[in-house]
Enzyme design. Structure first.
Site, PDB file in Angstrom:
ATOM      1  N   LYS A  81       0.860  -1.176   0.000  1.00 56.89           N
ATOM      2  CA  LYS A  81       0.000   0.000   0.000  1.00 56.89           C
ATOM      3  C   LYS A  81       0.902   1.233   0.000  1.00 56.89           C
ATOM      4  O   LYS A  81       1.959   1.236   0.639  1.00 56.89           O
ATOM      5  CB  LYS A  81      -0.864  -0.017   1.267  1.00 56.89           C
ATOM      6  CG  LYS A  81      -1.839   1.140   1.384  1.00 56.89           C
ATOM      7  CD  LYS A  81      -2.662   1.010   2.668  1.00 56.89           C
ATOM      8  CE  LYS A  81      -3.749   2.043   2.764  1.00 56.89           C
ATOM      9  NZ  LYS A  81      -4.525   1.905   3.995  1.00 56.89           N
ATOM     10  N   SER A 156      -9.410   1.921   3.056  1.00 53.39           N
ATOM     11  CA  SER A 156      -8.571   2.671   2.157  1.00 53.39           C
ATOM     12  C   SER A 156      -7.573   1.823   1.380  1.00 53.39           C
ATOM     13  O   SER A 156      -7.008   2.281   0.391  1.00 53.39           O
ATOM     14  CB  SER A 156      -7.816   3.745   2.936  1.00 53.39           C
ATOM     15  OG  SER A 156      -6.975   3.146   3.902  1.00 53.39           O
ATOM     16  N   SER A 180      -9.435  -0.474   7.268  1.00 59.78           N
ATOM     17  CA  SER A 180      -8.931  -0.371   5.899  1.00 59.78           C
ATOM     18  C   SER A 180      -8.317  -1.619   5.300  1.00 59.78           C
ATOM     19  O   SER A 180      -8.073  -1.659   4.098  1.00 59.78           O
ATOM     20  CB  SER A 180      -7.920   0.760   5.799  1.00 59.78           C
ATOM     21  OG  SER A 180      -8.613   1.958   5.702  1.00 59.78           O
TER      22      SER A 180
HETATM   23  N1  GLN Z   1     -12.478   4.285   6.627  1.00 57.89           N
HETATM   24  C1  GLN Z   1     -11.848   4.633   7.870  1.00 57.89           C
HETATM   25  C2  GLN Z   1     -11.412   6.078   7.832  1.00 57.89           C
HETATM   26  O1  GLN Z   1     -11.604   6.700   6.838  1.00 57.89           O
HETATM   27  C3  GLN Z   1     -10.715   3.712   8.152  1.00 57.89           C
HETATM   28  C4  GLN Z   1      -9.500   4.021   7.419  1.00 57.89           C
HETATM   29  C5  GLN Z   1      -8.340   3.149   7.730  1.00 57.89           C
HETATM   30  O2  GLN Z   1      -8.472   2.113   8.376  1.00 57.89           O
HETATM   31  N2  GLN Z   1      -7.167   3.611   7.324  1.00 57.89           N
HETATM   32  O3  GLN Z   1     -10.908   6.600   8.792  1.00 57.89           O
END
Ligand code: GLN
Length: 480
Positions: A81, A156, A180
Site C-alpha cells: 500500500k 482505504s 482499511s
Molecule cells: N475508513 C476509515 C477512515 O476513513 C478507516 C481508514 C483506515 O483504516 N485507514 O478513517
C-alpha cells in the site's frame, strides 16, 4: 505443481514446493504477475510497478533457491500500500502533498519481508493518508472492483485488495486504522487481518492516527496471512509502542477443527437496521452452522456500540490533524509555486496539496483539540474509548471470539456515498470497534449477495491471540 490450478490461486506453501523442486522459477512467477498487472491496468490498483527491481530480485532469489539458502518467503510476490516506505522507491500516501518523495529507509515490515526473500512488485493505490472507505479519495483516481467495475473495492487499502483479488500479487501489506484492511478484503472476497495494536512495528508506515494504525495483511489464503504476520511481527527498537511479546509460530495454524469454542455475537451488530438483509442471513447461517458443530454461540448486548463510531472519528481526526501538520512544503514533497511569504507558503501548499476529505479531517481534528472544545470532545472520547476497551476485554473473559459482519453492505457503486461523508463513515460501523479496543480482527469470505458480490464475516479475538484467531478462520472458511 498442480498445473490445472492457475498459479495465482495457489497458497504460498504450494508455490514454494514448485520453486524448490525446480518446476517453476521466481522470474517466471514474477513475470506472470507483471503480465496481469499490465492486463488489468484499467483497475488502477498500482501507482508504480517496480518491474526491473522485482525481476532483479527474482533472479537473485532463484540462485539462492538453487543453493538452498533462500529465506522463508522466497518468491512470495508482495505489493505495498502506498503508505509503507520502501527505500528509494516513491511513496505518496495517495496524496499530491508527497509529490516526488523517495523514502531513504525501509519500513521495518518491508525490511523483514526483504530479509526473507519476498519480492516487492509495486506500490498500490489507496485513499489519501488512509482516509476513506471506497478508494475514491486518492489523488490518483479511484480503484475499480474487478467483480464489477462500476463498484468500489472498499478502502482505504483498495488497490491492495484488488491486486490480490486479480492475482497481480500474492499478498499485499495494507494499513488498518479503522477497517482499511478488513473492509476492502470483504468487498473483494479476501482474507484480511488487522493484528493486535503494537504487534507489528509502525516504523516506516505513513501516520494517520498513531494510536489506531496497524499494518495488516491481505491474501486469498489464511496460511499466507499467517506466514507473513510471523515474519513482520515482533519487537523493533524503532517503534516505542511495539510489544516485546514473543512472536508465535502463526504459520503452524492451530488445528481448530476438533475444538469447541465459546463465541459471542452482539445483538447490536446483527440486528442493526443498516445491515443489508443478505449479510444478516449469511451471518445467521454461519452462527447456526457453528452451533450445529457443537460450539457455544450466544448473543450478548453491547450498549456502548452506538458510541464506537463517533469515538473513532473524534480521536482519529484529532491525531490526524497533529500527524499531518508536518507537511508544510518546506522540507519535502509538494510546494506551491505562487506564494509571497512563509504564511502563504504553508497555506497554499496545504490547500493545494491535500484533497478535500483530508482537509475536512484536519479541520475536524483541529476543532476537537481546540481549547474551547477539548473537554467536550477529545477528552470525553478518550474516556469512552477506555470504557469500550474495558467492556470488550470483559467479553473475552467469557468468550474466545466475537463474531459480526465486517461491513453493513457489500461493495457499493462508485460515487454512491461521495457526497455524504457521514454515509461513507457508516461503512466502518463494524470494523472500527477492533481499532478502538486495540484487539486483533480478521475478515474472511462468507458467501455472496444476490448480485454475486462477496460478503465478509469478521472475527475478533483477545489481545495477541492471532494464532488462535487464524486457526479458527481457517476452520470457518472450510465450513463454506
Ligand atoms: N475508513 C476509515 C477512515 O476513513 C478507516 C481508514 C483506515 O483504516 N485507514 O478513517
Amino acid at each position: 505443481m498442480t498445473r490445472s490450478k492457475s498459479l495465482q490461486s495457489l497458497a504460498y506453501p504450494e508455490i514454494r514446493q514448485s520453486l524448490d523442486r525446480g518446476e517453476l522459477t521466481c522470474v517466471e512467477l514474477t513475470k506472470s504477475h507483471l503480465a496481469l498487472i499490465e492486463n488489468k491496468k484499467h483497475l488502477n490498483a498500482f501507482l508504480t510497478v517496480f518491474s526491473d527491481d522485482a525481476l532483479q530480485q527474482a533472479e537473485v532469489i532463484d540462485l539462492k533457491i538453487k543453493k538452498r539458502t533462500a529465506g522463508k518467503l522466497a518468491g512470495l510476490v508482495v505489493g505495498l500500500k502506498d503508505m509503507l516506505c520502501y527505500k528509494d522507491h516513491p511513496l505518496q500516501a495517495g496524496s499530491k502533498i508527497l509529490d516526488g518523495y523517495f523514502p531513504p529507509y525501509n519500513a521495518t515490515a518491508v525490511q523483514r519481508l526483504l530479509d526473507e526473500d519476498a519480492i516487492i512488485i509495486g506500490r498500490q493505490n489507496c485513499d489519501e493518508f488512509g482516509m476513506g472507505s471506497s478508494n475514491e479519495n486518492s489523488a490518483f483516481g479511484p480503484v475499480l472492483n474487478d467483480l464489477d467495475i462500476g463498484r468500489v473495492p472498499g478502502g482505504s487499502s483498495g488497490g491492495s485488495a484488488v491486486a490480490v483479488q486479480t492475482g497481480m500479487c500474492q499478498v499485499s501489506l495494507g494499513s488498518d486504522t479503522g477497517g482499511s484492511v478488513r473492509q476492502p478484503s470483504a468487498f473483494c472476497g479476501l482474507v484480511g487481518l488487522k493484528p493486535t495494536y503494537s504487534r507489528v512495528s509502525r516504523f516506516g508506515l505513513a501516520a494517520y492516527a498513531s494510536s489506531f494504525d496497524c499494518i495488516g495483511v491481505i491474501s486469498k489464503h489464511v496460511e499466507d496471512v499467517a506466514l507473513v504476520l510471523e515474519v513482520i511481527a515482533g519487537a523493533d527498537e524503532n517503534d516505542s509502542t511495539i510489544s516485546r511479546k514473543d512472536v508465535e509460530n502463526y504459520s503452524e495454524l492451530e488445528h481448530a477443527a476438533f475444538k469447541k469454542f465459546r463465541i459471542a455475537y452482539m445483538s447490536e451488530t446483527v440486528e442493526n437496521d443498516v445491515l443489508q438483509p443478505e449479510i444478516k442471513d449469511a451471518i445467521v447461517k454461519k452462527i447456526d452452522q457453528l452451533k450445529g458443530d457443537g460450539h457455544i454461540v450466544e448473543t450478548i448486548d453491547f450498549p456502548l456500540n452506538e458510541y464506537v463510531l463517533p469515538t473513532y472519528y473524534i480521536l482519529a481526526t484529532a491525531e490526524a490533524s497533529s500527524n499531518l501538520s508536518r507537511f508544510d512544503g518546506v522540507r519535502y514533497g509538494y510546494r506551491s509555486q505562487n506564494t509571497t511569504d512563509l504564511a502563504s507558503l504553508y497555506k497554499k501548499t496545504r490547500s493545494e496539496g491535500f484533497g478535500k476529505e483530508v482537509q475536512r479531517r484536519i479541520l475536524l481534528g483541529t476543532f476537537v483539540l481546540s481549547s474551547n472544545y477539548y473537554d467536550a470532545y477529545y477528552s470525553k472520547a478518550q474516556k469512552v474509548r477506555r470504557m469500550i476497551r474495558d467492556d470488550i476485554k470483559k467479553i473475552f473473559e467469557k468468550y474466545d471470539f466475537i463474531l459480526m459482519p465486517t461491513t453493513p453492505s457489500t461493495a457499493f457503486k462508485l460515487g454512491e456515498h461521495s457526497d455524504n461523508p457521514v454515509e461513507m463513515y457508516l461503512a466502518d460501523l463494524f470494523s472500527v470497534q477492533a481499532n478502538v479496543a486495540g484487539v486483533p480482527a480478521i475478515s474472511v469470505p462468507c458467501g455472496a449477495d444476490r448480485r454475486g458480490l462477496p460478503i465478509g464475516i469478521q472475527i475478533m479475538a483477545n489481545d495477541f491471540e492471532e494464532r488462535k484467531l487464524l486457526g479458527f478462520s481457517k476452520m470457518l472458511l472450510e465450513m463454506n
